[in-house]
Motif scaffolding. Structure first.
Motif, PDB file in Angstrom:
ATOM      1  N   TRP A  75      -0.879   5.957   0.005  1.00 12.95           N
ATOM      2  CA  TRP A  75      -0.052   4.913  -0.615  1.00 12.95           C
ATOM      3  C   TRP A  75      -0.534   4.619  -2.033  1.00 12.95           C
ATOM      4  O   TRP A  75       0.266   4.450  -2.947  1.00 12.95           O
ATOM      5  CB  TRP A  75      -0.082   3.639   0.241  1.00 12.95           C
ATOM      6  N   ALA A  78       0.453   7.255  -4.383  1.00 17.41           N
ATOM      7  CA  ALA A  78       1.888   7.197  -4.681  1.00 17.41           C
ATOM      8  C   ALA A  78       2.234   6.034  -5.606  1.00 17.41           C
ATOM      9  O   ALA A  78       3.395   5.834  -5.946  1.00 17.41           O
ATOM     10  CB  ALA A  78       2.679   7.085  -3.386  1.00 17.41           C
ATOM     11  N   ALA A 112       6.655   3.417  -3.491  1.00 14.50           N
ATOM     12  CA  ALA A 112       5.594   4.234  -2.885  1.00 14.50           C
ATOM     13  C   ALA A 112       6.030   4.782  -1.531  1.00 14.50           C
ATOM     14  O   ALA A 112       5.733   5.939  -1.201  1.00 14.50           O
ATOM     15  CB  ALA A 112       4.318   3.414  -2.746  1.00 14.50           C
ATOM     16  N   ILE A 157       8.217   7.765  -2.119  1.00  8.14           N
ATOM     17  CA  ILE A 157       7.433   8.918  -2.565  1.00  8.14           C
ATOM     18  C   ILE A 157       6.705   9.553  -1.382  1.00  8.14           C
ATOM     19  O   ILE A 157       6.700  10.780  -1.224  1.00  8.14           O
ATOM     20  CB  ILE A 157       6.442   8.503  -3.675  1.00  8.14           C
ATOM     21  N   ILE A 158       6.116   8.722  -0.533  1.00  7.02           N
ATOM     22  CA  ILE A 158       5.389   9.236   0.638  1.00  7.02           C
ATOM     23  C   ILE A 158       6.349   9.925   1.598  1.00  7.02           C
ATOM     24  O   ILE A 158       6.053  10.996   2.136  1.00  7.02           O
ATOM     25  CB  ILE A 158       4.610   8.105   1.323  1.00  7.02           C
ATOM     26  N   ARG A 188       7.194  13.295   0.182  1.00  3.07           N
ATOM     27  CA  ARG A 188       6.074  14.238   0.316  1.00  3.07           C
ATOM     28  C   ARG A 188       5.924  14.723   1.755  1.00  3.07           C
ATOM     29  O   ARG A 188       5.646  15.894   1.999  1.00  3.07           O
ATOM     30  CB  ARG A 188       4.781  13.584  -0.153  1.00  3.07           C
TER      31      ARG A 188
END
Length: 84
Positions: free
Chosen positions: A46, A49, A66, A69-70, A73
């Motif tokens: 986290w 990110a 975040a 983004i996680i 990914r």
């Protein structure tokens, strides 16, 4: 105590047991607790990110950004899925 009172008391006790058993939020699953290392790795992901837990002025936005983004990914396979 007559028979009808004993039956009523038994039904009431059984109803209380069923109600208390169904009041549990989620059943305990011993195969899914996270370890301390899992939690630390998740926090590191986290923070990588862009999430800062001490930045309370921009809290909802930076956490949502975040999280996106996680999720991206993890969907691409760049990060392992969390243990569950």
């Amino acid at each position: 105590m007559d028979t009808l009172s004993r039956v009523a008391l038994g039904v009431l006790a059984a109803a209380c047991c069923v109600a208390s058993a169904s009041a549990l939020g989620q059943p305990y699953n011993p195969s899914s607790p996270l370890t301390r290392a899992d939690v630390r790795a998740d926090l590191a992901a986290w923070r990588a990110a862009g999430f800062d837990p001490l930045d309370w002025l921009h809290y909802p936005e930076n956490a949502q950004r975040a999280a996106a983004i996680i999720a991206q990914r993890r969907a691409s396979g760049a990060m392992p899925q969390p243990a569950q």
